[in-house]
Design a protein around this motif. Structure first.
Motif, PDB file in Angstrom:
ATOM      1  N   ILE A   1     -35.639  -3.277 -41.096  1.00 38.82           N
ATOM      2  CA  ILE A   1     -35.625  -4.043 -42.343  1.00 38.82           C
ATOM      3  C   ILE A   1     -34.501  -5.082 -42.286  1.00 38.82           C
ATOM      4  CG2 ILE A   1     -36.678  -2.218 -43.712  1.00 38.82           C
ATOM      5  CD1 ILE A   1     -33.985  -1.427 -44.720  1.00 38.82           C
ATOM      6  N   PRO A   2     -34.726  -6.288 -42.830  1.00 41.86           N
ATOM      7  CA  PRO A   2     -33.745  -7.364 -42.701  1.00 41.86           C
ATOM      8  C   PRO A   2     -32.629  -7.349 -43.735  1.00 41.86           C
ATOM      9  CG  PRO A   2     -35.718  -8.204 -43.757  1.00 41.86           C
ATOM     10  CD  PRO A   2     -35.998  -6.767 -43.420  1.00 41.86           C
ATOM     11  N   GLU A   3     -32.757  -6.501 -44.778  1.00 37.57           N
ATOM     12  CA  GLU A   3     -31.753  -6.475 -45.839  1.00 37.57           C
ATOM     13  C   GLU A   3     -31.406  -5.031 -46.171  1.00 37.57           C
ATOM     14  OE1 GLU A   3     -32.202  -9.952 -48.808  1.00 37.57           O
ATOM     15  OE2 GLU A   3     -34.245  -9.206 -48.483  1.00 37.57           O
TER      16      GLU A   3
ATOM     17  N   ARG B   1     -30.127 -15.278 -46.188  1.00 39.72           N
ATOM     18  CA  ARG B   1     -29.781 -16.284 -47.193  1.00 39.72           C
ATOM     19  C   ARG B   1     -31.068 -16.803 -47.843  1.00 39.72           C
ATOM     20  NH1 ARG B   1     -24.388 -17.809 -45.982  1.00 39.72           N
ATOM     21  NH2 ARG B   1     -24.512 -19.626 -47.326  1.00 39.72           N
ATOM     22  N   TYR B   2     -31.023 -16.951 -49.179  1.00 39.85           N
ATOM     23  CA  TYR B   2     -32.146 -17.501 -49.927  1.00 39.85           C
ATOM     24  C   TYR B   2     -31.632 -18.548 -50.905  1.00 39.85           C
ATOM     25  CZ  TYR B   2     -34.940 -13.660 -48.087  1.00 39.85           C
ATOM     26  OH  TYR B   2     -35.592 -12.783 -47.251  1.00 39.85           O
ATOM     27  N   GLU B   3     -32.524 -19.417 -51.318  1.00 36.81           N
ATOM     28  CA  GLU B   3     -32.118 -20.515 -52.199  1.00 36.81           C
ATOM     29  C   GLU B   3     -31.941 -20.038 -53.635  1.00 36.81           C
ATOM     30  OE1 GLU B   3     -34.149 -24.628 -53.602  1.00 36.81           O
ATOM     31  OE2 GLU B   3     -33.907 -24.405 -51.436  1.00 36.81           O
ATOM     32  N   ILE B   4     -30.749 -20.294 -54.175  1.00 35.78           N
ATOM     33  CA  ILE B   4     -30.439 -20.020 -55.579  1.00 35.78           C
ATOM     34  C   ILE B   4     -29.788 -21.276 -56.147  1.00 35.78           C
ATOM     35  CG2 ILE B   4     -29.073 -18.634 -57.179  1.00 35.78           C
ATOM     36  CD1 ILE B   4     -29.302 -16.298 -55.284  1.00 35.78           C
ATOM     37  N   ASN B   5     -30.378 -21.817 -57.210  1.00 38.60           N
ATOM     38  CA  ASN B   5     -29.871 -23.051 -57.844  1.00 38.60           C
ATOM     39  C   ASN B   5     -29.711 -24.192 -56.824  1.00 38.60           C
ATOM     40  OD1 ASN B   5     -29.679 -21.744 -60.352  1.00 38.60           O
ATOM     41  ND2 ASN B   5     -27.632 -20.970 -59.864  1.00 38.60           N
ATOM     42  N   GLY B   6     -30.690 -24.296 -55.921  1.00 40.66           N
ATOM     43  CA  GLY B   6     -30.708 -25.403 -54.971  1.00 40.66           C
ATOM     44  C   GLY B   6     -29.844 -25.220 -53.741  1.00 40.66           C
TER      45      GLY B   6
ATOM     46  N   LYS C   1     -28.647 -22.529 -50.392  1.00 40.88           N
ATOM     47  CA  LYS C   1     -28.867 -21.304 -49.642  1.00 40.88           C
ATOM     48  C   LYS C   1     -27.676 -20.372 -49.872  1.00 40.88           C
ATOM     49  CE  LYS C   1     -32.743 -21.851 -47.193  1.00 40.88           C
ATOM     50  NZ  LYS C   1     -33.838 -20.863 -47.149  1.00 40.88           N
ATOM     51  N   THR C   2     -27.966 -19.167 -50.330  1.00 40.10           N
ATOM     52  CA  THR C   2     -26.909 -18.245 -50.729  1.00 40.10           C
ATOM     53  C   THR C   2     -27.123 -16.876 -50.093  1.00 40.10           C
ATOM     54  OG1 THR C   2     -26.732 -19.366 -52.866  1.00 40.10           O
ATOM     55  CG2 THR C   2     -25.755 -17.169 -52.715  1.00 40.10           C
ATOM     56  N   ALA C   3     -26.051 -16.284 -49.593  1.00 40.99           N
ATOM     57  CA  ALA C   3     -26.083 -14.899 -49.128  1.00 40.99           C
ATOM     58  C   ALA C   3     -25.928 -14.014 -50.366  1.00 40.99           C
ATOM     59  CB  ALA C   3     -24.969 -14.653 -48.117  1.00 40.99           C
ATOM     60  N   TYR C   4     -27.034 -13.824 -51.085  1.00 42.35           N
ATOM     61  CA  TYR C   4     -26.961 -13.267 -52.447  1.00 42.35           C
ATOM     62  C   TYR C   4     -26.494 -11.807 -52.463  1.00 42.35           C
ATOM     63  CZ  TYR C   4     -31.313 -10.645 -51.806  1.00 42.35           C
ATOM     64  OH  TYR C   4     -32.260  -9.753 -51.363  1.00 42.35           O
ATOM     65  N   LEU C   5     -26.777 -11.048 -51.387  1.00 40.32           N
ATOM     66  CA  LEU C   5     -26.358  -9.644 -51.392  1.00 40.32           C
ATOM     67  C   LEU C   5     -24.840  -9.519 -51.394  1.00 40.32           C
ATOM     68  CD1 LEU C   5     -28.875  -7.818 -49.003  1.00 40.32           C
ATOM     69  CD2 LEU C   5     -28.683  -7.612 -51.482  1.00 40.32           C
ATOM     70  N   SER C   6     -24.166 -10.294 -50.546  1.00 41.34           N
ATOM     71  CA  SER C   6     -22.708 -10.205 -50.474  1.00 41.34           C
ATOM     72  C   SER C   6     -22.027 -10.985 -51.590  1.00 41.34           C
ATOM     73  CB  SER C   6     -22.205 -10.707 -49.113  1.00 41.34           C
ATOM     74  OG  SER C   6     -22.605 -12.048 -48.879  1.00 41.34           O
ATOM     75  N   GLU C   7     -22.563 -12.165 -51.923  1.00 37.02           N
ATOM     76  CA  GLU C   7     -21.876 -13.049 -52.867  1.00 37.02           C
ATOM     77  C   GLU C   7     -22.175 -12.732 -54.327  1.00 37.02           C
ATOM     78  OE1 GLU C   7     -22.528 -17.159 -51.861  1.00 37.02           O
ATOM     79  OE2 GLU C   7     -22.274 -16.780 -49.710  1.00 37.02           O
ATOM     80  N   ASN C   8     -23.423 -12.365 -54.646  1.00 37.15           N
ATOM     81  CA  ASN C   8     -23.829 -12.198 -56.051  1.00 37.15           C
ATOM     82  C   ASN C   8     -24.034 -10.740 -56.460  1.00 37.15           C
ATOM     83  OD1 ASN C   8     -23.988 -14.911 -55.576  1.00 37.15           O
ATOM     84  ND2 ASN C   8     -25.967 -15.216 -56.512  1.00 37.15           N
ATOM     85  N   PHE C   9     -24.400  -9.888 -55.503  1.00 40.02           N
ATOM     86  CA  PHE C   9     -24.709  -8.497 -55.831  1.00 40.02           C
ATOM     87  C   PHE C   9     -23.507  -7.579 -55.567  1.00 40.02           C
ATOM     88  CE2 PHE C   9     -26.476  -4.429 -54.005  1.00 40.02           C
ATOM     89  CZ  PHE C   9     -26.686  -3.812 -55.224  1.00 40.02           C
ATOM     90  N   LEU C  10     -23.098  -7.476 -54.321  1.00 39.39           N
ATOM     91  CA  LEU C  10     -21.972  -6.592 -53.989  1.00 39.39           C
ATOM     92  C   LEU C  10     -20.635  -7.207 -54.397  1.00 39.39           C
ATOM     93  CD1 LEU C  10     -23.088  -5.540 -50.397  1.00 39.39           C
ATOM     94  CD2 LEU C  10     -23.146  -4.096 -52.436  1.00 39.39           C
TER      95      LEU C  10
END
Length: 354
Positions: free
Chosen positions: A174-176, A193-198, A200-209
């Protein structure tokens, strides 16, 4: 490194985070997995632990809600386990909803024990699309046999449909995923990384954890080899043998120490050339790797060091095993005064065309 058979599953619960349908369905009970499901979970955990794409991370204690939740829960208590898993699942679901391209998933929230330490695994099982069968029964058909009642003869229509919520197979990685050592809350992380507000964001490390991440070993090796190749191409010009000797020295450094000591590699490869050494140090410092010493968990990561691959200006590609290159009696590179190179391979007993 933790062996597969050392992984003992303690508790598990599954939450549905289907952002495609806007459904966050949280389970109120633990899974009761049998041997097959235990092995399925164990295989996925082992693949994460043994991957050189996995980052080492540390929570930001002052700003991470996940850190606060894990600091106050009681893993041994079933009610605390379930409620904490639900709170973390809700936070992940809300974070996933910030990006349209972030895949919907089921979250396997699992604790396991290995070598006397308890870990938490957050396995984000991203949905896959594939086809499966569908069985549709309709009104009963009439029977010519008066002894067979009509309700015993339904019309069966077997069809094929596309399923949008299939889980990853046991053989895939699994990739995540997140694995947290519950004794010190150190994190091992696989993310995309996926696009958030235009952006590319590493959302797991930056926004979740909300944690600080390091460069994974595989990427460190890619950076190291790229910097070495660029310096060699820049300063060694057409001298193919010097370039190949440099790569051979890098492989020998790994074989001798089973690790990559950046400072030692710089001294060994470029210590006799102040310009090369200065540029090497500068490039490594840009990635904050100048004093790094890293190892790899998977031998396949260093496979690229086992071959010398050359591509000529006319498109001819030559792949030479490093073992063959190091046996100078069988292999020779000559560069004349005009900069043209000649490659000589001796003692060939058999030649196969592929």
């Amino acid at each position: 490194m933790i062996a597969r058979d050392d992984i003992i599953i303690r508790k598990a619960i599954l939450h549905i985070l289907d952002t495609n349908r806007g459904e966050c369905i949280l389970s109120d009970t633990l899974l009761n997995p049998g041997p097959d499901l235990h092995e399925f979970i164990r295989n996925h955990i082992f693949k994460i632990l043994s991957s050189d794409d996995t980052k080492n991370c540390e929570f930001n204690p002052e700003t991470s809600p996940v850190y606060s939740l894990l600091n106050s829960w009681d893993e041994a208590d079933e009610a605390s386990f379930i409620s904490t898993s639900q709170e973390i699942a809700k936070r992940l679901y809300n974070t996933m909803g910030e990006g349209l391209d972030i895949p919907a998933a089921d979250l396997l929230f699992v604790t396991f024990q290995a070598e006397g330490i308890i870990y938490l695994a957050l396995l984000k099982m991203n949905y896959k699309e594939s086809y499966t069968h569908e069985i549709i029964t309709s009104k009963c058909r009439k029977s010519s046999d008066t002894d067979v009642p009509e309700e015993d003869l339904p019309i069966i229509n077997n069809g094929i449909i596309k399923s949008h919520s299939l889980l990853p197979s046991a053989s895939s990685r699994i990739p995540e995923a997140v694995i947290i050592n519950l004794s010190d809350l150190h994190i091992k992380l696989l993310e995309k990384r996926y696009e958030i507000n235009g952006e590319k964001t590493a959302y797991l490390s930056e926004n979740f954890l909300i944690c600080h991440t390091s460069i994974p070993p595989k990427k460190k090796l890619n950076i190291l080899t790229k910097v070495i190749n660029n310096i060699s191409n820049k300063y060694d010009g057409a001298d193919l043998k010097v370039k190949m000797d440099t790569k051979s020295a890098l492989q020998k450094e790994y074989l001798d120490h089973k690790s990559f000591d950046i400072e030692e590699i710089g001294n060994r490869l470029f210590g006799k050339s102040p310009k090369k050494k200065s540029e090497f140090d500068e490039k490594m410092e840009q990635y904050d790797l100048q004093y790094d010493n890293f190892t790899v968990a998977n031998e396949s990561t260093v496979k690229k060091l086992e071959k010398q691959v050359m591509v000529t200006d006319s498109g001819i590609e030559i792949s030479i095993p490093m073992e063959t290159y190091n046996k100078l009696a069988n292999f020779e590179v000559k560069t004349d005064v005009t900069g043209k190179s000649t490659i000589i391979i001796r003692n060939i007993d058999n030649l196969i065309l592929k």
